[in-house]
Design a protein around this motif. Structure first.
Motif, PDB file in Angstrom:
ATOM      1  N   THR A  22      47.887  85.819  40.215  1.00 26.54           N
ATOM      2  CA  THR A  22      49.208  86.230  40.667  1.00 26.54           C
ATOM      3  C   THR A  22      49.992  86.739  39.469  1.00 26.54           C
ATOM      4  N   PHE A  23      51.110  87.413  39.735  1.00 28.23           N
ATOM      5  CA  PHE A  23      51.925  87.907  38.634  1.00 28.23           C
ATOM      6  C   PHE A  23      52.348  86.760  37.729  1.00 28.23           C
ATOM      7  N   GLU A  24      52.815  85.655  38.317  1.00 30.71           N
ATOM      8  CA  GLU A  24      53.304  84.534  37.519  1.00 30.71           C
ATOM      9  C   GLU A  24      52.199  83.956  36.643  1.00 30.71           C
ATOM     10  N   ASP A  25      51.024  83.763  37.203  1.00 31.79           N
ATOM     11  CA  ASP A  25      49.921  83.217  36.411  1.00 31.79           C
ATOM     12  C   ASP A  25      49.437  84.218  35.369  1.00 31.79           C
ATOM     13  N   GLY A  26      49.276  85.469  35.809  1.00 26.33           N
ATOM     14  CA  GLY A  26      48.728  86.478  34.919  1.00 26.33           C
ATOM     15  C   GLY A  26      49.632  86.795  33.740  1.00 26.33           C
ATOM     16  N   MET A  33      44.926  93.056  26.925  1.00 23.11           N
ATOM     17  CA  MET A  33      43.610  93.232  27.519  1.00 23.11           C
ATOM     18  C   MET A  33      43.293  94.719  27.653  1.00 23.11           C
ATOM     19  N   PRO A  34      43.020  95.395  26.516  1.00 22.15           N
ATOM     20  CA  PRO A  34      42.676  96.816  26.560  1.00 22.15           C
ATOM     21  C   PRO A  34      41.244  97.022  27.024  1.00 22.15           C
ATOM     22  N   VAL A  35      40.934  98.241  27.458  1.00 24.40           N
ATOM     23  CA  VAL A  35      39.559  98.597  27.788  1.00 24.40           C
ATOM     24  C   VAL A  35      39.035  99.491  26.668  1.00 24.40           C
ATOM     25  N   SER A  36      37.752  99.775  26.680  1.00 23.10           N
ATOM     26  CA  SER A  36      37.122 100.502  25.579  1.00 23.10           C
ATOM     27  C   SER A  36      37.580 101.958  25.542  1.00 23.10           C
ATOM     28  N   THR A  37      37.580 102.521  24.338  1.00 20.88           N
ATOM     29  CA  THR A  37      37.936 103.928  24.163  1.00 20.88           C
ATOM     30  C   THR A  37      36.981 104.822  24.929  1.00 20.88           C
ATOM     31  N   TYR A 137      55.044  85.984  26.145  1.00 21.15           N
ATOM     32  CA  TYR A 137      54.817  87.265  26.804  1.00 21.15           C
ATOM     33  C   TYR A 137      54.113  88.179  25.807  1.00 21.15           C
ATOM     34  N   HIS A 138      53.396  89.161  26.326  1.00 22.34           N
ATOM     35  CA  HIS A 138      52.789  90.206  25.512  1.00 22.34           C
ATOM     36  C   HIS A 138      52.861  91.500  26.308  1.00 22.34           C
ATOM     37  N   ALA A 139      53.347  92.564  25.666  1.00 24.98           N
ATOM     38  CA  ALA A 139      53.565  93.823  26.382  1.00 24.98           C
ATOM     39  C   ALA A 139      52.286  94.430  26.923  1.00 24.98           C
ATOM     40  N   MET A 140      51.124  94.093  26.338  1.00 26.36           N
ATOM     41  CA  MET A 140      49.862  94.642  26.823  1.00 26.36           C
ATOM     42  C   MET A 140      49.151  93.713  27.795  1.00 26.36           C
ATOM     43  N   ASN A 141      49.836  92.687  28.234  1.00 26.45           N
ATOM     44  CA  ASN A 141      49.324  91.887  29.348  1.00 26.45           C
ATOM     45  C   ASN A 141      49.236  92.797  30.577  1.00 26.45           C
ATOM     46  N   PRO A 142      48.133  92.789  31.332  1.00 25.11           N
ATOM     47  CA  PRO A 142      47.972  93.722  32.443  1.00 25.11           C
ATOM     48  C   PRO A 142      49.089  93.670  33.486  1.00 25.11           C
ATOM     49  N   GLU A 143      49.551  92.460  33.811  1.00 23.82           N
ATOM     50  CA  GLU A 143      50.614  92.354  34.812  1.00 23.82           C
ATOM     51  C   GLU A 143      51.901  93.015  34.317  1.00 23.82           C
ATOM     52  N   LEU A 144      52.213  92.834  33.049  1.00 23.44           N
ATOM     53  CA  LEU A 144      53.448  93.378  32.503  1.00 23.44           C
ATOM     54  C   LEU A 144      53.326  94.881  32.260  1.00 23.44           C
ATOM     55  N   PHE A 145      52.190  95.318  31.732  1.00 22.75           N
ATOM     56  CA  PHE A 145      51.995  96.736  31.456  1.00 22.75           C
ATOM     57  C   PHE A 145      51.991  97.525  32.766  1.00 22.75           C
ATOM     58  N   TYR A 146      51.345  96.962  33.794  1.00 21.34           N
ATOM     59  CA  TYR A 146      51.324  97.705  35.056  1.00 21.34           C
ATOM     60  C   TYR A 146      52.709  97.783  35.686  1.00 21.34           C
ATOM     61  N   TRP A 147      53.517  96.730  35.549  1.00 24.48           N
ATOM     62  CA  TRP A 147      54.858  96.803  36.116  1.00 24.48           C
ATOM     63  C   TRP A 147      55.642  97.967  35.510  1.00 24.48           C
ATOM     64  N   ALA A 148      55.541  98.157  34.210  1.00 26.27           N
ATOM     65  CA  ALA A 148      56.230  99.280  33.579  1.00 26.27           C
ATOM     66  C   ALA A 148      55.744 100.598  34.168  1.00 26.27           C
ATOM     67  N   HIS A 149      54.442 100.724  34.356  1.00 20.09           N
ATOM     68  CA  HIS A 149      53.887 101.953  34.939  1.00 20.09           C
ATOM     69  C   HIS A 149      54.350 102.119  36.384  1.00 20.09           C
ATOM     70  N   ALA A 150      54.389 101.041  37.130  1.00 24.27           N
ATOM     71  CA  ALA A 150      54.780 101.114  38.536  1.00 24.27           C
ATOM     72  C   ALA A 150      56.176 101.692  38.709  1.00 24.27           C
ATOM     73  N   VAL A 188      44.360 100.070  29.586  1.00 23.17           N
ATOM     74  CA  VAL A 188      44.688  98.660  29.765  1.00 23.17           C
ATOM     75  C   VAL A 188      44.011  98.169  31.040  1.00 23.17           C
ATOM     76  N   ASP A 189      43.542  96.938  31.037  1.00 21.73           N
ATOM     77  CA  ASP A 189      42.884  96.344  32.206  1.00 21.73           C
ATOM     78  C   ASP A 189      43.709  96.591  33.467  1.00 21.73           C
ATOM     79  N   ASP A 190      43.037  96.993  34.554  1.00 24.45           N
ATOM     80  CA  ASP A 190      43.751  97.382  35.776  1.00 24.45           C
ATOM     81  C   ASP A 190      43.774  96.288  36.848  1.00 24.45           C
ATOM     82  N   ARG A 191      43.570  95.033  36.436  1.00 22.72           N
ATOM     83  CA  ARG A 191      43.474  93.963  37.444  1.00 22.72           C
ATOM     84  C   ARG A 191      44.752  93.806  38.263  1.00 22.72           C
ATOM     85  N   ALA A 192      45.910  94.214  37.722  1.00 18.07           N
ATOM     86  CA  ALA A 192      47.174  94.040  38.438  1.00 18.07           C
ATOM     87  C   ALA A 192      47.505  95.229  39.324  1.00 18.07           C
ATOM     88  N   GLU A 193      46.695  96.261  39.278  1.00 17.76           N
ATOM     89  CA  GLU A 193      47.016  97.501  39.996  1.00 17.76           C
ATOM     90  C   GLU A 193      46.629  97.417  41.468  1.00 17.76           C
TER      91      GLU A 193
END
Length: 323
Positions: A22-26, A33-37, A137-150, A188-193
């Motif tokens: 969930t967002f709270e847990d994640g 959690m970046p993905v490979s180049t 918090y970490h800005a590259m956490n998937p839940e947080l990074f995806y929220w910015a994109h959303a 960035v990992d797309d698990r939150a997308e």
């Protein structure tokens, strides 16, 4: 350190079951959690026949500036990152001017993969502690990074539908599908997308209910409560007269674009009369679309978008323009 080393038991169970937390847990994992180049380089970038290209670089997107910046910063962890690591309180406009070019370049440049990685890497060291509960918090956490994109995905759809022309459900869904390729360019990992547009709408509604009056967003919306500051070159006596209609116009046009939840947490007055006035203004701007669409491309679009249209030899005024 493994992922399991940094998570709660509940989160470890979710990861073990290959289910996105969930967002709270994640978000409380607070881990980049970046993905490979190599994987990022395989992403097919957006192009001139995408709806994101058609609408994101349109100058009318500026009408949604407070919606995109505001919704981002109503989520506590993201707002704390801005508070701790940006110059928003000392150089508000400067921060905005430095934020837009890299994101525009990820969509429109000839090197979208490289720009996507740059945007991601800007966030590598943005981390800290949340005031309300002491969690990390970490800005590259998937839940947080995806929220910015959303919030950018929402901006493209909302502004196009409200101020350019009414979009069909299929067109909105297409923009969302294109946004998944846009997001993949960041690496960035797309698990939150969300996987479908319908899931995105559910996700969006859920996130709106998480809004809180952060220090960042209360500061950024102060002009909507107190009125615009007097320009230095305008005499106080003149501003006392001119500011009344100017502030009324700005409040209607800006607050009207905001979700109800953001108006409430930011203590922004809104009523049915203001809503009707906003609806009339939006309808008028939409009605002008056939005229606005005849402007030269470099007047209709931001420099990054105009350069991309010139590079590809496509005239955006002739495609995907609806009726």
């Amino acid at each position: 350190m493994t992922l399991a080393d940094s998570t709660t038991p509940d989160t470890r169970d979710a990861v073990a079951n290959d289910a996105a937390p969930t967002f709270e847990d994640g978000v409380r994992q607070a881990r980049p959690m970046p993905v490979s180049t190599a994987e990022v380089n395989q992403v097919e970038p957006l192009g001139p026949h995408s709806l994101v290209w058609k609408y994101y670089g349109d100058h009318r997107q500026v009408l949604g500036f407070q919606r995109v910046a505001g919704t981002e910063n109503c989520i506590e962890q993201l707002a704390k990152g801005v508070e701790d690591h940006s110059v928003i309180f000392s150089d508000f406009m400067g921060r905005a001017e430095r934020t837009v070019p890299p994101i525009m370049s990820t969509v429109y440049s000839a090197e979208p993969h490289a720009w996507g990685r740059k945007v991601r890497d800007f966030h590598r060291n943005i981390k800290g502690t949340v005031d309300s509960d002491g969690s990390s918090y970490h800005a590259m956490n998937p839940e947080l990074f995806y929220w910015a994109h959303a919030t950018f995905v929402d901006q493209v759809i909302y502004v196009a539908d409200t101020f350019i022309r009414r979009l069909s459900h299929e067109e909105k869904a297409q923009i969302f599908e294109e946004s998944k390729r846009w997001y993949a360019l960041y690496g960035v990992d797309d698990r939150a997308e969300p996987q479908t547009y319908e899931e995105f709408l559910t996700y969006w509604d859920d996130m709106l209910e998480r809004f809180v009056p952060t220090k960042t967003i209360m500061y950024a919306t102060g002009y909507l409560r107190k009125g615009l500051p007097r320009p230095k070159r305008v005499p106080p006596a003149v501003w006392s007269i001119v500011s009344v209609p100017v502030n009324a116009l700005v409040r209607t046009l800006v607050i009207g674009t905001l979700p109800r939840q953001m108006r409430e947490v930011c203590q922004l007055e809104w009523n049915d009369r203001m809503q009707k006035r906003f609806d009339r203004m939006a309808a008028l701007i939409r009605a002008l679309n056939p005229v606005i669409n005849r402007l030269p491309v470099d007047k209709l679009y931001t420099p990054w978008a105009a350069q991309a249209w010139a590079r590809t030899g496509v005239d955006p005024r002739r495609i995907n323009n609806g009726r």
